[in-house]
Design a protein around this motif. Structure first.
Motif, PDB file in Angstrom:
ATOM      1  N   ALA A   5      -7.870   5.164  -3.100  1.00 39.54           N
ATOM      2  CA  ALA A   5      -7.030   6.366  -3.063  1.00 39.54           C
ATOM      3  C   ALA A   5      -7.345   7.268  -1.871  1.00 39.54           C
ATOM      4  N   PRO A  27      -1.591   7.853  -1.179  1.00 40.81           N
ATOM      5  CA  PRO A  27      -1.725   7.256  -2.509  1.00 40.81           C
ATOM      6  C   PRO A  27      -0.990   8.040  -3.598  1.00 40.81           C
ATOM      7  N   ASP A  34       0.838  -1.197   0.000  1.00 37.49           N
ATOM      8  CA  ASP A  34       0.000   0.000   0.000  1.00 37.49           C
ATOM      9  C   ASP A  34       0.871   1.245   0.000  1.00 37.49           C
TER      10      ASP A  34
END
Length: 95
Positions: free
Chosen positions: A72, A47, A43
């Motif tokens: 996001a 984002p 991850d």
């Protein structure tokens, strides 16, 4: 590590432990089916779509399902996360 450099799943686990950054549950690193919802994903905490970089201080191990659920979005770090789930002595601090 420079932005954009490749990170292997093994490097991610060695650096951060095998606990999902988002839900706090263990990640089974032996899963080899990348379609499995419990499969290890990487991850981007901030984002890429929101200006985050592909750097060590912006990545964490997560389950595929957790990563897809987050998308996001920006989320607060979980309690106990200090950039890793590993203590200095190498012990996991997650659940």
């Amino acid at each position: 590590m420079a932005a954009g450099d490749r990170m292997s799943q093994a490097e991610i686990i060695d650096r951060f432990g095998n606990v999902c950054y988002l839900c706090g549950d263990d990640i089974d690193v032996m899963l080899d089916n990348h379609h499995d919802p419990m499969y290890l994903n990487i991850d981007h905490i901030v984002p890429i779509a929101r200006g985050g970089q592909h750097t060590w201080d912006n990545v964490a191990p997560v389950h595929k399902r957790c990563n897809e659920s987050k998308g996001a979005k920006l989320v607060a770090p979980p309690v106990g996360w200090n950039g890793t789930w590993l203590r200095d002595c190498g012990e996991e601090t997650g659940t």
